[in-house]
Enzyme design. Structure first.
Site, PDB file in Angstrom:
ATOM      1  N   ASP A 127      -4.248   7.330   9.822  1.00 39.42           N
ATOM      2  CA  ASP A 127      -3.937   6.047  10.453  1.00 39.42           C
ATOM      3  C   ASP A 127      -2.505   5.979  10.972  1.00 39.42           C
ATOM      4  O   ASP A 127      -2.143   5.054  11.689  1.00 39.42           O
ATOM      5  CB  ASP A 127      -4.216   4.878   9.496  1.00 39.42           C
ATOM      6  CG  ASP A 127      -3.380   4.934   8.217  1.00 39.42           C
ATOM      7  OD1 ASP A 127      -2.410   5.721   8.147  1.00 39.42           O
ATOM      8  OD2 ASP A 127      -3.699   4.174   7.278  1.00 39.42           O
ATOM      9  N   SER A 142       0.805  -1.225   0.000  1.00 36.92           N
ATOM     10  CA  SER A 142       0.000   0.000   0.000  1.00 36.92           C
ATOM     11  C   SER A 142       0.838   1.274   0.000  1.00 36.92           C
ATOM     12  O   SER A 142       0.370   2.326  -0.436  1.00 36.92           O
ATOM     13  CB  SER A 142      -0.935   0.012   1.214  1.00 36.92           C
ATOM     14  OG  SER A 142      -0.201  -0.150   2.417  1.00 36.92           O
ATOM     15  N   HIS A 174       0.127   5.123   6.619  1.00 34.31           N
ATOM     16  CA  HIS A 174       0.226   5.368   5.183  1.00 34.31           C
ATOM     17  C   HIS A 174       0.529   6.831   4.877  1.00 34.31           C
ATOM     18  O   HIS A 174      -0.052   7.724   5.501  1.00 34.31           O
ATOM     19  CB  HIS A 174      -1.076   4.967   4.489  1.00 34.31           C
ATOM     20  CG  HIS A 174      -1.381   3.515   4.608  1.00 34.31           C
ATOM     21  ND1 HIS A 174      -2.212   3.014   5.585  1.00 34.31           N
ATOM     22  CD2 HIS A 174      -0.954   2.455   3.879  1.00 34.31           C
ATOM     23  CE1 HIS A 174      -2.299   1.702   5.455  1.00 34.31           C
ATOM     24  NE2 HIS A 174      -1.538   1.337   4.434  1.00 34.31           N
ATOM     25  N   GLY A 184      -1.783  -4.448   1.169  1.00 33.87           N
ATOM     26  CA  GLY A 184      -1.880  -5.631   2.012  1.00 33.87           C
ATOM     27  C   GLY A 184      -0.917  -6.745   1.658  1.00 33.87           C
ATOM     28  O   GLY A 184      -0.841  -7.742   2.373  1.00 33.87           O
ATOM     29  N   ASN A 221       4.054  -5.243   5.739  1.00 29.81           N
ATOM     30  CA  ASN A 221       2.897  -6.020   6.215  1.00 29.81           C
ATOM     31  C   ASN A 221       3.338  -7.282   6.953  1.00 29.81           C
ATOM     32  O   ASN A 221       2.664  -7.705   7.899  1.00 29.81           O
ATOM     33  CB  ASN A 221       1.978  -6.374   5.042  1.00 29.81           C
ATOM     34  CG  ASN A 221       1.223  -5.166   4.530  1.00 29.81           C
ATOM     35  OD1 ASN A 221       0.616  -4.425   5.300  1.00 29.81           O
ATOM     36  ND2 ASN A 221       1.269  -4.939   3.226  1.00 29.81           N
TER      37      ASN A 221
END
Length: 200
Positions: free
Chosen positions: A175, A28, A178, A65, A94
């Site tokens: 968040d 991502s 990102h 992801g 991840n």
């Protein structure tokens, strides 16, 4: 004879430049997460290369992801379809967020690097660091994966891909993981000095 040589040189110089291929294999952080694709750093990279006269097809093979294991399957397919000159690998985050053992992440990243090298491509590895709440011991083992692989496999390395973004709130999404659209040019600025020597 001179006329013939001049004509052949003219034909050669007026032929269209054959674009070379560059693959970005990421998650991502490179997939323009929660923004328009053209705002992402990979799209900005393609624009920069075109502006500077580098004839490359930039293929963004980044999927939100994705883990290093996912990347192995995708890169295998990609390298059958594309004769890539450069492969940028931005994976592992991840895996780390899921607590995957560092030795397994290192094994997968090493395999990705070797797959790209075996295809004849140059490799640029983008180093990732985890948030501090994952514990000092794990974070240390994780962050050491990237420089060790770069040295062992003799490939180019961006030590910390998010260096200009991670600690600047307006360059990050809410968040805290990102990068925002505002942060994308800074990601490109971090990558470019390490990428340009491979292009040249």
């Amino acid at each position: 004879m001179r006329t013939a040589i001049t004509f052949l040189l003219f034909v050669f110089l007026t032929l269209p430049v054959q674009a070379r291929s560059l693959i970005v294999l990421g998650d991502s952080l490179s997939a323009a997460y929660q923004m328009a694709p053209e705002e992402g750093w990979v799209a900005l990279l393609e624009e920069k290369m075109a502006t500077e006269g580098y004839a490359y097809d930039v293929i963004n093979a980044s999927v939100s992801g994705d883990t290093t294991q996912n990347g192995i399957a995708r890169l295998k397919t990609l390298l059958k379809q594309v004769d890539a000159e450069i492969v940028i690998i931005e994976l592992g985050g991840n895996d780390g967020l899921r607590g995957t053992p560092p030795f397994a992440i290192k094994r997968n990243l090493s395999r990705l690097v070797n797959m790209a090298k075996d295809s004849g491509a140059q490799v640029l590895l983008l180093g990732i660091q985890l948030p501090s709440n994952y514990g000092a011991a794990y974070n240390k083992q994780f962050s050491e994966i990237y420089p060790v692989i770069a040295e062992d496999e003799n490939v180019a390395l961006v030590p910390f891909f998010m260096e200009q973004v991670a600690l600047v709130p307006e360059r990050m999404q809410d968040d805290g993981i990102h990068p925002s659209a505002e942060g994308q040019p800074y990601l490109l600025n971090t990558v470019w000095p390490h990428l340009e020597p491979l292009i040249n």
